[in-house]
Motif scaffolding. Sequence first.
Motif, PDB file in Angstrom:
ATOM      1  N   MET A   1     -68.598 -26.936 -74.568  1.00 44.64           N
ATOM      2  CA  MET A   1     -69.096 -25.615 -74.231  1.00 44.64           C
ATOM      3  C   MET A   1     -70.617 -25.608 -74.442  1.00 44.64           C
ATOM      4  O   MET A   1     -71.091 -25.971 -75.500  1.00 44.64           O
ATOM      5  CB  MET A   1     -68.419 -24.571 -75.113  1.00 44.64           C
ATOM      6  N   VAL A   2     -71.338 -25.179 -73.437  1.00 46.43           N
ATOM      7  CA  VAL A   2     -72.800 -25.142 -73.481  1.00 46.43           C
ATOM      8  C   VAL A   2     -73.256 -23.708 -73.736  1.00 46.43           C
ATOM      9  O   VAL A   2     -72.768 -22.776 -73.106  1.00 46.43           O
ATOM     10  CB  VAL A   2     -73.394 -25.649 -72.140  1.00 46.43           C
ATOM     11  N   ASN A   3     -74.167 -23.551 -74.678  1.00 52.31           N
ATOM     12  CA  ASN A   3     -74.754 -22.236 -74.922  1.00 52.31           C
ATOM     13  C   ASN A   3     -75.943 -22.062 -73.993  1.00 52.31           C
ATOM     14  O   ASN A   3     -76.841 -22.897 -73.955  1.00 52.31           O
ATOM     15  CB  ASN A   3     -75.207 -22.104 -76.377  1.00 52.31           C
ATOM     16  N   LEU A   4     -75.933 -20.970 -73.260  1.00 50.79           N
ATOM     17  CA  LEU A   4     -77.008 -20.672 -72.318  1.00 50.79           C
ATOM     18  C   LEU A   4     -78.033 -19.744 -72.954  1.00 50.79           C
ATOM     19  O   LEU A   4     -77.670 -18.861 -73.733  1.00 50.79           O
ATOM     20  CB  LEU A   4     -76.444 -19.993 -71.069  1.00 50.79           C
ATOM     21  N   THR A   5     -79.279 -19.929 -72.581  1.00 52.96           N
ATOM     22  CA  THR A   5     -80.304 -18.977 -72.999  1.00 52.96           C
ATOM     23  C   THR A   5     -80.146 -17.717 -72.148  1.00 52.96           C
ATOM     24  O   THR A   5     -79.479 -17.734 -71.104  1.00 52.96           O
ATOM     25  CB  THR A   5     -81.717 -19.557 -72.793  1.00 52.96           C
ATOM     26  N   SER A   6     -80.758 -16.639 -72.575  1.00 51.38           N
ATOM     27  CA  SER A   6     -80.671 -15.403 -71.790  1.00 51.38           C
ATOM     28  C   SER A   6     -81.324 -15.594 -70.418  1.00 51.38           C
ATOM     29  O   SER A   6     -80.856 -15.046 -69.419  1.00 51.38           O
ATOM     30  CB  SER A   6     -81.291 -14.230 -72.544  1.00 51.38           C
ATOM     31  N   LYS A   7     -82.376 -16.384 -70.357  1.00 60.14           N
ATOM     32  CA  LYS A   7     -83.030 -16.658 -69.073  1.00 60.14           C
ATOM     33  C   LYS A   7     -82.103 -17.438 -68.146  1.00 60.14           C
ATOM     34  O   LYS A   7     -82.002 -17.132 -66.959  1.00 60.14           O
ATOM     35  CB  LYS A   7     -84.330 -17.432 -69.304  1.00 60.14           C
ATOM     36  N   GLU A   8     -81.403 -18.439 -68.686  1.00 59.49           N
ATOM     37  CA  GLU A   8     -80.466 -19.227 -67.877  1.00 59.49           C
ATOM     38  C   GLU A   8     -79.321 -18.353 -67.360  1.00 59.49           C
ATOM     39  O   GLU A   8     -78.927 -18.459 -66.200  1.00 59.49           O
ATOM     40  CB  GLU A   8     -79.940 -20.405 -68.691  1.00 59.49           C
ATOM     41  N   MET A  59     -70.402 -22.485 -64.914  1.00 55.46           N
ATOM     42  CA  MET A  59     -71.624 -22.624 -65.695  1.00 55.46           C
ATOM     43  C   MET A  59     -71.876 -21.382 -66.549  1.00 55.46           C
ATOM     44  O   MET A  59     -72.292 -21.486 -67.702  1.00 55.46           O
ATOM     45  CB  MET A  59     -72.801 -22.918 -64.770  1.00 55.46           C
ATOM     46  N   LEU A  60     -71.620 -20.215 -65.979  1.00 58.67           N
ATOM     47  CA  LEU A  60     -71.801 -18.975 -66.742  1.00 58.67           C
ATOM     48  C   LEU A  60     -70.881 -18.909 -67.953  1.00 58.67           C
ATOM     49  O   LEU A  60     -71.195 -18.248 -68.944  1.00 58.67           O
ATOM     50  CB  LEU A  60     -71.576 -17.754 -65.840  1.00 58.67           C
ATOM     51  N   GLN A  61     -69.753 -19.592 -67.894  1.00 56.77           N
ATOM     52  CA  GLN A  61     -68.816 -19.643 -69.019  1.00 56.77           C
ATOM     53  C   GLN A  61     -69.141 -20.799 -69.964  1.00 56.77           C
ATOM     54  O   GLN A  61     -68.385 -21.064 -70.900  1.00 56.77           O
ATOM     55  CB  GLN A  61     -67.394 -19.777 -68.489  1.00 56.77           C
ATOM     56  N   ASN A 130     -80.612 -27.761 -70.072  1.00 60.00           N
ATOM     57  CA  ASN A 130     -79.443 -28.622 -70.131  1.00 60.00           C
ATOM     58  C   ASN A 130     -79.384 -29.491 -68.876  1.00 60.00           C
ATOM     59  O   ASN A 130     -79.239 -28.990 -67.786  1.00 60.00           O
ATOM     60  CB  ASN A 130     -78.185 -27.750 -70.254  1.00 60.00           C
ATOM     61  N   THR A 131     -79.476 -30.787 -69.053  1.00 61.85           N
ATOM     62  CA  THR A 131     -79.529 -31.670 -67.885  1.00 61.85           C
ATOM     63  C   THR A 131     -78.262 -31.608 -67.041  1.00 61.85           C
ATOM     64  O   THR A 131     -78.354 -31.725 -65.832  1.00 61.85           O
ATOM     65  CB  THR A 131     -79.766 -33.136 -68.310  1.00 61.85           C
ATOM     66  N   ASP A 132     -77.103 -31.423 -67.663  1.00 64.29           N
ATOM     67  CA  ASP A 132     -75.870 -31.345 -66.869  1.00 64.29           C
ATOM     68  C   ASP A 132     -75.912 -30.148 -65.915  1.00 64.29           C
ATOM     69  O   ASP A 132     -75.543 -30.260 -64.751  1.00 64.29           O
ATOM     70  CB  ASP A 132     -74.639 -31.235 -67.772  1.00 64.29           C
TER      71      ASP A 132
END
Length: 145
Positions: A1-8, A59-61, A130-132
């Motif tokens: 699970m990837v944590n996204l920044t608010s900008k992402e 990606m959003l998840q 995140n490169t992925d």
Amino acid sequence: MVNLTSKEKFLLEGEKYQQQLAIDKYNDYALQAQDNTLKKLFSNLVRIEEKHLGMIDDMLQGKIPEVNKKYYENNSIISNDYINVGNITLTSMDDNNSYEDGDKIICFDALTTEELLHSTSSASSLEFENTDFENILKYIIDEKS
């Protein structure tokens, strides 16, 4: 699970919105087109954009979506003058084609829609740490290049 920044998250929400607009537009165009080849092309574009939308939803998840390359063996080719999906070509610039005026208008709009999707995806991909995820967006961009 990837944590996204608010900008992402914000950028992905924008991508999701643009993808859904394109899907809705292409569904309408598949119904409006007079030419049967165009109907098929717009139906194919709907399937491609739905796949992209699913990738963005993943990606959003925080998930890294699978890239099903086999699905895209006959991937689309897009330039400023035409879109080619498989063996079907959409153009609004060729005066020799037999499209009705309404079909020419929706072809031109589809070309500009694809250019917009390409541009927004390109801009968004530059912002990902995140490169992925960056690679997934680049994959979607490659589908449009």
